[in-house]
Motif scaffolding. Structure first.
Motif, PDB file in Angstrom:
ATOM      1  N   LYS A   1       0.828  -1.210   0.000  1.00 35.11           N
ATOM      2  CA  LYS A   1       0.000   0.000   0.000  1.00 35.11           C
ATOM      3  C   LYS A   1       0.865   1.264   0.000  1.00 35.11           C
ATOM      4  O   LYS A   1       0.484   2.288  -0.555  1.00 35.11           O
ATOM      5  CB  LYS A   1      -0.905   0.012   1.239  1.00 35.11           C
ATOM      6  N   ASP A   2       2.017   1.202   0.645  1.00 37.57           N
ATOM      7  CA  ASP A   2       2.850   2.391   0.836  1.00 37.57           C
ATOM      8  C   ASP A   2       4.124   2.418   0.001  1.00 37.57           C
ATOM      9  O   ASP A   2       4.649   3.476  -0.300  1.00 37.57           O
ATOM     10  CB  ASP A   2       3.271   2.501   2.310  1.00 37.57           C
ATOM     11  N   ILE A   3       4.652   1.242  -0.339  1.00 38.31           N
ATOM     12  CA  ILE A   3       6.023   1.174  -0.851  1.00 38.31           C
ATOM     13  C   ILE A   3       6.117   0.228  -2.045  1.00 38.31           C
ATOM     14  O   ILE A   3       5.446  -0.793  -2.098  1.00 38.31           O
ATOM     15  CB  ILE A   3       6.989   0.694   0.261  1.00 38.31           C
TER      16      ILE A   3
ATOM     17  N   ILE B   1      -6.119   3.920  -0.695  1.00 36.16           N
ATOM     18  CA  ILE B   1      -5.581   2.879   0.165  1.00 36.16           C
ATOM     19  C   ILE B   1      -6.490   1.650   0.234  1.00 36.16           C
ATOM     20  O   ILE B   1      -6.047   0.540   0.497  1.00 36.16           O
ATOM     21  CB  ILE B   1      -5.311   3.423   1.592  1.00 36.16           C
TER      22      ILE B   1
ATOM     23  N   THR C   1      -4.211  -3.619  -4.529  1.00 38.56           N
ATOM     24  CA  THR C   1      -2.904  -3.226  -5.046  1.00 38.56           C
ATOM     25  C   THR C   1      -2.680  -3.776  -6.444  1.00 38.56           C
ATOM     26  O   THR C   1      -2.101  -3.103  -7.308  1.00 38.56           O
ATOM     27  CB  THR C   1      -1.794  -3.729  -4.106  1.00 38.56           C
TER      28      THR C   1
ATOM     29  N   ARG D   1      -0.735  12.802  -2.128  1.00 45.90           N
ATOM     30  CA  ARG D   1      -1.091  11.684  -1.263  1.00 45.90           C
ATOM     31  C   ARG D   1      -2.443  11.990  -0.648  1.00 45.90           C
ATOM     32  O   ARG D   1      -2.610  13.013   0.030  1.00 45.90           O
ATOM     33  CB  ARG D   1      -0.037  11.503  -0.171  1.00 45.90           C
TER      34      ARG D   1
ATOM     35  N   ASP E   1      -1.496   4.489  13.326  1.00 45.22           N
ATOM     36  CA  ASP E   1      -0.551   4.712  12.240  1.00 45.22           C
ATOM     37  C   ASP E   1       0.878   4.455  12.714  1.00 45.22           C
ATOM     38  O   ASP E   1       1.124   4.179  13.890  1.00 45.22           O
ATOM     39  CB  ASP E   1      -0.708   6.120  11.653  1.00 45.22           C
ATOM     40  N   ASN E   2       1.809   4.544  11.775  1.00 51.67           N
ATOM     41  CA  ASN E   2       3.214   4.240  12.067  1.00 51.67           C
ATOM     42  C   ASN E   2       3.822   5.122  13.144  1.00 51.67           C
ATOM     43  O   ASN E   2       4.802   4.736  13.789  1.00 51.67           O
ATOM     44  CB  ASN E   2       4.050   4.411  10.788  1.00 51.67           C
TER      45      ASN E   2
ATOM     46  N   PHE F   1       0.178   2.119   8.740  1.00 46.70           N
ATOM     47  CA  PHE F   1       0.530   2.898   7.555  1.00 46.70           C
ATOM     48  C   PHE F   1       0.921   4.309   7.972  1.00 46.70           C
ATOM     49  O   PHE F   1       0.931   4.648   9.157  1.00 46.70           O
ATOM     50  CB  PHE F   1      -0.635   2.922   6.572  1.00 46.70           C
ATOM     51  N   GLU F   2       1.218   5.150   6.989  1.00 48.46           N
ATOM     52  CA  GLU F   2       1.696   6.496   7.265  1.00 48.46           C
ATOM     53  C   GLU F   2       0.687   7.321   8.063  1.00 48.46           C
ATOM     54  O   GLU F   2       1.063   8.068   8.951  1.00 48.46           O
ATOM     55  CB  GLU F   2       2.016   7.208   5.938  1.00 48.46           C
TER      56      GLU F   2
ATOM     57  N   ASP G   1      12.722   0.760   4.994  1.00 53.19           N
ATOM     58  CA  ASP G   1      11.402   1.131   5.478  1.00 53.19           C
ATOM     59  C   ASP G   1      11.497   2.221   6.538  1.00 53.19           C
ATOM     60  O   ASP G   1      10.732   3.188   6.531  1.00 53.19           O
ATOM     61  CB  ASP G   1      10.705  -0.106   6.046  1.00 53.19           C
TER      62      ASP G   1
ATOM     63  N   CYS H   1       9.967   5.997   6.255  1.00 53.66           N
ATOM     64  CA  CYS H   1       8.868   6.337   7.166  1.00 53.66           C
ATOM     65  C   CYS H   1       9.263   7.348   8.234  1.00 53.66           C
ATOM     66  O   CYS H   1       8.506   8.269   8.534  1.00 53.66           O
ATOM     67  CB  CYS H   1       8.358   5.048   7.822  1.00 53.66           C
TER      68      CYS H   1
END
Length: 359
Positions: A23-25, A94, A98, A158, A187-188, A232-233, A299, A303
């Motif tokens: 989803k992010d990378i 999101i 994917t 984003r 979130d992260n 996620f972010e 990662d 992040c």
């Protein structure tokens, strides 16, 4: 290089090459002997700078992806997770698959791919990471020399994720009901990241976990059941995945909900210590894998803009308390549930009934 030349170059030195999109990378990875590091760098930087997307190869890959989508659709345990995520985050990037949909993959033009790479790939969003027998300064110099023509895209858009929750149901003639039940997570960057990890481990990580022992071993309602987090972010999600028979789902839901509702009140220090030990062991064990290290450091840099030391992570896990778990879980269970199910689901409760249990 052609696609064949790329894999042959890696195979000739006994290495491997792969790519993956989350989803992010997006990751491009190689694993080789230390003496062949330059070959791995050359291949990946060649892909980033010199891909030409030959029409014939482009169409061939389109067909491969369509087969991947078809394979996923034939796998209900995988599809229920896709639909669960889509229902948690509806009508936003999101929440989309994917791998894409057949309609999208069939319609994408070659120019669209080239434009995307030129607009979204740029050095500020890239990290090169290597682990193993590597000289850092030499590696950095090799990367600098090998990347004179990286894409210089300016797009940095984003869409902020917004958890909404809801229900997905699909009646299908299967032997089992495949089900996922979840809530808004963290979130992260949340200070309670490790707290939710410890809780998830207590509830559904391994055969001694609460859900496995109560729902499978004691009651025999499922073959498999486990819990997990996705961070996620700017969002996160906590969920329980289970497979059960059509005549057992009616009993499963109340028991599962009760286990979640009562868990903040009856956690034991023994459970918490065991969960912490599992997480710490997993972290330390991952240090033995060079591929895991390379991925983890990349990662972290993407992040957090820094590499988080193992000691720091373990200290945060050690600082998780019964009180912090209770606080985080109570708040999480107040969010709207998301439930996705595929199979013979006539006896499965509606979302409104499930949500009322938590209210």
């Amino acid at each position: 290089r052609s696609a064949k030349e790329i894999v042959e170059t890696i195979d000739n030195v006994g290495g491997s090459i792969n790519a993956a999109t989350s989803k992010d990378i997006t990751m491009y990875t190689t694993a080789l002997l230390a003496e062949d590091l330059n070959i791995g760098v050359d291949i990946i930087t060649d892909i980033l700078q010199n891909s030409i997307f030959k029409p014939k190869e482009f169409e061939k890959e389109r067909g491969v992806i369509l087969e991947e989508i078809a394979m996923n659709q034939d796998n209900p345990s995988r599809m229920v997770l896709h639909q669960w995520f889509k229902t948690s985050f509806p009508d936003q990037p999101i929440g989309r698959l994917t791998v894409g949909t057949k309609e999208i993959i069939k319609s994408i033009k070659r120019k669209k791919i080239i434009d995307f790479m030129q607009n979204y790939y740029h050095p500020k969003k890239m990290v090169f990471s290597a682990a193993g027998q590597v000289d850092h300064d030499e590696f950095v110099n090799t990367i600098i020399k090998s990347t004179p023509n990286l894409p210089q895209g300016k797009s940095n858009s984003r869409v902020k994720a917004l958890y909404k929750g809801g229900e997905y149901r699909k009646e299908k003639e299967l032997e089992q009901i495949h089900m996922a039940l979840g809530f808004e997570g963290l979130d992260n960057h949340d200070d309670d990241y490790e707290t939710l990890e410890v809780y998830s481990s207590i509830m559904g990580y391994g055969m001694s976990s609460r859900l496995f022992q109560e729902i499978r071993e004691k009651r025999g309602l499922v073959y498999s059941i486990f819990s997990g987090n996705m961070f996620f972010e700017d969002t996160g999600i906590f969920g329980i995945i289970a497979g059960t028979g059509k005549n057992k789902i009616k009993e499963l839901i109340p028991v599962l909900c009760d286990e979640l509702i009562n868990s903040p009140m009856n956690l034991t220090e023994e459970e918490i210590l065991k969960a912490k030990a599992k997480l710490k062991f997993s972290i330390v064990k991952s240090l033995e894998s060079t591929s895991s290290n390379a991925g983890t450091w990349a990662d972290h840099l993407l992040c957090y803009d820094r590499m988080i030391k193992v000691e720091e992570k373990i200290e945060k896990i050690n600082n998780v308390s019964k009180e912090s778990i209770e606080r985080v879980v109570r708040k999480m269970l107040q969010s709207k549930p998301t439930i996705a199910s595929i199979g013979p689901i006539k006896k499965l409760e509606k979302l409104e009934n499930i949500q009322s249990r938590f209210n």
